[in-house]
Every structure is written in C-alpha cells, then in structure tokens.
Design an enzyme around this catalytic site. Structure first.
Site, mmCIF file in Angstrom:
data_model
loop_
_atom_site.group_PDB
_atom_site.id
_atom_site.type_symbol
_atom_site.label_atom_id
_atom_site.label_comp_id
_atom_site.label_asym_id
_atom_site.label_seq_id
_atom_site.Cartn_x
_atom_site.Cartn_y
_atom_site.Cartn_z
ATOM 1 N N ASP A 37 54.325 -26.740 -14.887
ATOM 2 C CA ASP A 37 53.274 -26.247 -15.785
ATOM 3 C C ASP A 37 52.520 -25.055 -15.207
ATOM 4 O OD1 ASP A 37 53.593 -27.845 -18.027
ATOM 5 O OD2 ASP A 37 52.191 -29.392 -17.353
ATOM 6 N N ARG A 74 49.524 -32.039 -12.084
ATOM 7 C CA ARG A 74 49.138 -30.621 -12.000
ATOM 8 C C ARG A 74 48.142 -30.338 -10.879
ATOM 9 N NH1 ARG A 74 48.204 -27.229 -17.380
ATOM 10 N NH2 ARG A 74 48.693 -25.629 -15.829
ATOM 11 N N ARG A 104 40.316 -32.899 -21.229
ATOM 12 C CA ARG A 104 40.613 -32.439 -19.879
ATOM 13 C C ARG A 104 39.340 -32.168 -19.073
ATOM 14 N NH1 ARG A 104 46.070 -30.819 -19.551
ATOM 15 N NH2 ARG A 104 47.227 -32.143 -20.977
ATOM 16 N N HIS A 150 42.954 -28.555 -25.192
ATOM 17 C CA HIS A 150 42.207 -27.535 -24.445
ATOM 18 C C HIS A 150 41.477 -26.666 -25.476
ATOM 19 C CE1 HIS A 150 45.057 -27.546 -20.720
ATOM 20 N NE2 HIS A 150 43.874 -27.992 -20.331
ATOM 21 N N CYS A 191 47.726 -19.699 -23.058
ATOM 22 C CA CYS A 191 47.926 -20.581 -21.901
ATOM 23 C C CYS A 191 48.629 -19.850 -20.772
ATOM 24 C CB CYS A 191 48.765 -21.793 -22.285
ATOM 25 S SG CYS A 191 48.053 -22.823 -23.557
HETATM 26 N N1 ARG Z 1 51.639 -28.885 -20.182
HETATM 27 C C1 ARG Z 1 50.375 -28.261 -19.921
HETATM 28 C C2 ARG Z 1 49.287 -29.308 -19.881
HETATM 29 O O1 ARG Z 1 49.312 -30.207 -20.660
HETATM 30 C C3 ARG Z 1 50.071 -27.222 -20.951
HETATM 31 C C4 ARG Z 1 48.837 -26.434 -20.644
HETATM 32 C C5 ARG Z 1 48.441 -25.478 -21.722
HETATM 33 N N2 ARG Z 1 47.429 -24.616 -21.271
HETATM 34 C C6 ARG Z 1 46.383 -24.204 -22.008
HETATM 35 N N3 ARG Z 1 45.584 -23.312 -21.495
HETATM 36 N N4 ARG Z 1 46.105 -24.713 -23.156
HETATM 37 O O2 ARG Z 1 48.390 -29.276 -19.063
#
Ligand code: ARG
Length: 308
Positions: free
Chosen positions: A104, A129, A174, A203, A301
C-alpha cells in the site's frame, strides 16, 4: 461584473452567446451570464511512490479482495500515466523508493501531512501499514523537512486536507479524533473535525476533493452521504458553493482527485463530476487507475502534496 450600457440602441450581431440582454426603458444592458470563472493554477510539489510491489494481500477496506489476483505491471503502467500527467502540468514530482512487503506504499497521501515545511508523520491504524510511517518520515528528513513524530493514530493527507487557511480533518475509520488536536497545535491553524460514516469512504480524501485551496475561491466537492448530520451542517455552511458528487461518481473514487486550482486530475469514469467541473471553469483530466482502485485508492491517494 462586465456590463455594457447603450442608451437608446438595441445591439444586434455578434453578441457573446453567453450573455443576457435586459431592456431597461430604452436602454439595453448586456452582461455575461454563463461566463466561466477564470481559474488559476499554481504549480505543485508532490511526492509519489511507484507501485513496484503493489498487490492486495490483506483486507483493511471494503474495496480490497485479497483472493482476487492483481496485475502489478498494469498498476505500474496506470501509475505512470498519473506521474506523466503531473510532469506535463509542470509539477515538481518527488519519488520515494517503494519497499517490498509494503504493497500500500503507493498510496503516498497516507505517508504524512506537509504544510509550511513541517511534516507531521503518519501512525497507521492497521499493523500491515505501520512500517510505512517511519519510511516516509525518513524521506521527509532527508528532504530537509521539519519532521514531527505523531503521538496519535493518523493517516496523513488521507484524512487532513488544507483548504484556504483551514484544515479539514476526517475521523471515523482511520485517523483518531485526538490527532485533530495534535494537528491544530503543530500547524497553528483552525482544524475542522468531520465524521465519516460509510466504510467505503474511509479516508476524508475519498469523500472530499479540494478544488481550489487558496483565497476567496477556496472550494471543495464532496459526497454528502459520507458524513454524519453535524459534519454535513458544517460543510454546507463553510462551502455553500461546493460541488456535490453523485453516488455513482464517488463509487469510482471520483472525489479522490488532485487539483492545482485549474486542472483537476480525476478518475475518467466519474463523468458527472467531470461535467460539473467543466461547467465551473475547471479543466478535468480523466485517468484510468482501475488496478489501484482494487486497493481502495485513486488519484489523490497516490499523491502527497509537499508545501514549503
Ligand atoms: N489500501 C489502502 C488502505 O486501505 C488504501 C489507501 C488509500 N489512500 C487514501 N489516501 N485514501 O489503507
């Protein structure tokens, strides 16, 4: 306002097709009605990460299906079109080396939040991550930025958007709401907390697009259904002229776009958004990042703005 006043005459011929003519007691007022606002672009500096190790091997958002195979070469090719588009727009594009085992990392927006030469580091929610946080902070340090190690869980520009002098901050899936206070104290700016309620728009940058970030023109586009009532009230009040996205366009991550104030790089499948942007004087540039969408990310992203 451009208005032309002609006493006693009625103009004929080659008027501006977008003008309205009003008769006022023998006078004709001609003023442009459909004139598009002039948008001005400012060249941006952005950080990107080539998706050399991109795949979907875990599931931390509803877009990700680890049982379905991914095509890393296609992801790289699509990412290269984004990279090329930014270079063609005159952006200063910096690159961070991808790290094997961090699929990612291509979503550079989550690597931190950079304003005034200060880089607030990321502290990721999911263990998969977490190693990205220090990797991005190392890059920021080497680039001469003033790095602030985060105490609170936050996913960088994924959840923090600078609009004018304000920072819009997302929470719900998040970034922890405590990170909003941390950002306010680090950057000394007003932080507006917004609650996300739909797991597909986890996000803030999947639910809000910053169209113009400067001055009185500062404006956004957003998906109303992604927010709770309180947040929606705030957005309506702060941005009465916002572009409202359709559910269809948001489902292609159409809002996950990057604007320089005039050119807006978007998902090509977000066709209503494209039309609305054009009608407001922006220049939408549609790209296909379908392979990166399988990780739950789009244009924005893959882009972290570096503001000195
Ligand atoms: N697979 C990543 C996650 O879920 C995607 C992140 C997407 N990033 C964003 N800035 N929206 O964390």
């Amino acid at each position: 306002m451009h208005a032309e006043l002609r006493a006693g005459t009625l103009r004929t011929g080659h008027d501006n097709p977008g003008s309205v003519r009003v008769r006022l007691g023998g006078m004709t007022l001609t003023e442009p009605a459909a004139t598009l606002p002039a948008r001005s672009a400012t060249t941006r500096t952005v950080l990107m990460c080539r998706p050399d190790f991109f795949t979907v091997s875990y599931r931390i958002n509803p877009w990700m299906h680890p049982q379905q195979p991914t095509d890393t070469a296609l992801a790289v090719a699509q990412w290269e079109t984004l990279h090329r588009t930014y270079l063609d727009l005159g952006f200063d594009v910096r690159l961070i080396d991808p790290i094997e085992g961090l699929p990612d990392m291509v979503y550079a927006a989550n690597g931190g939040f950079v304003v005034d030469g200060i880089a607030y580091g990321a502290r990721f929610t999911y263990p998969e991550r977490q190693p990205e946080g220090p990797a991005y902070m190392d890059w920021f340090r080497a680039a001469g930025l003033d790095v602030r190690e985060p105490a609170e869980v936050n996913e960088g520009e994924g959840d923090f958007l600078l609009v004018g002098d304000r920072i819009l901050a997302g929470t719900g899936f998040r970034s922890a709401s405590d990170s909003h206070a941390e950002v306010a104290s680090i950057f000394g700016r007003e932080v507006v907390s917004l609650q996300l309620i739909n797991p597909s728009f986890y996000h803030l940058d999947t639910a809000i697009a910053v169209l113009s970030s400067d001055g009185p023109d500062a404006n956004i586009a957003y998906l109303p259904s992604a927010f709770d009532e309180r947040s929606l009230g705030i957005l309506r009040e702060l941005f009465p002229d916002a572009v409202l996205a359709t559910e269809e366009d948001a489902a292609w991550l159409g809002l996950n776009s990057f604007s320089d104030g005039h050119n807006v790089v978007i998902a090509s499948r977000a066709t209503t958004f494209e039309r609305d942007l054009r009608a407001r004087g922006y220049n939408p540039i549609g790209l296909d990042l379908s392979e990166l969408l399988r990780g739950g990310g789009g244009v924005k992203c893959c882009t972290l703005e570096l503001r000195r």
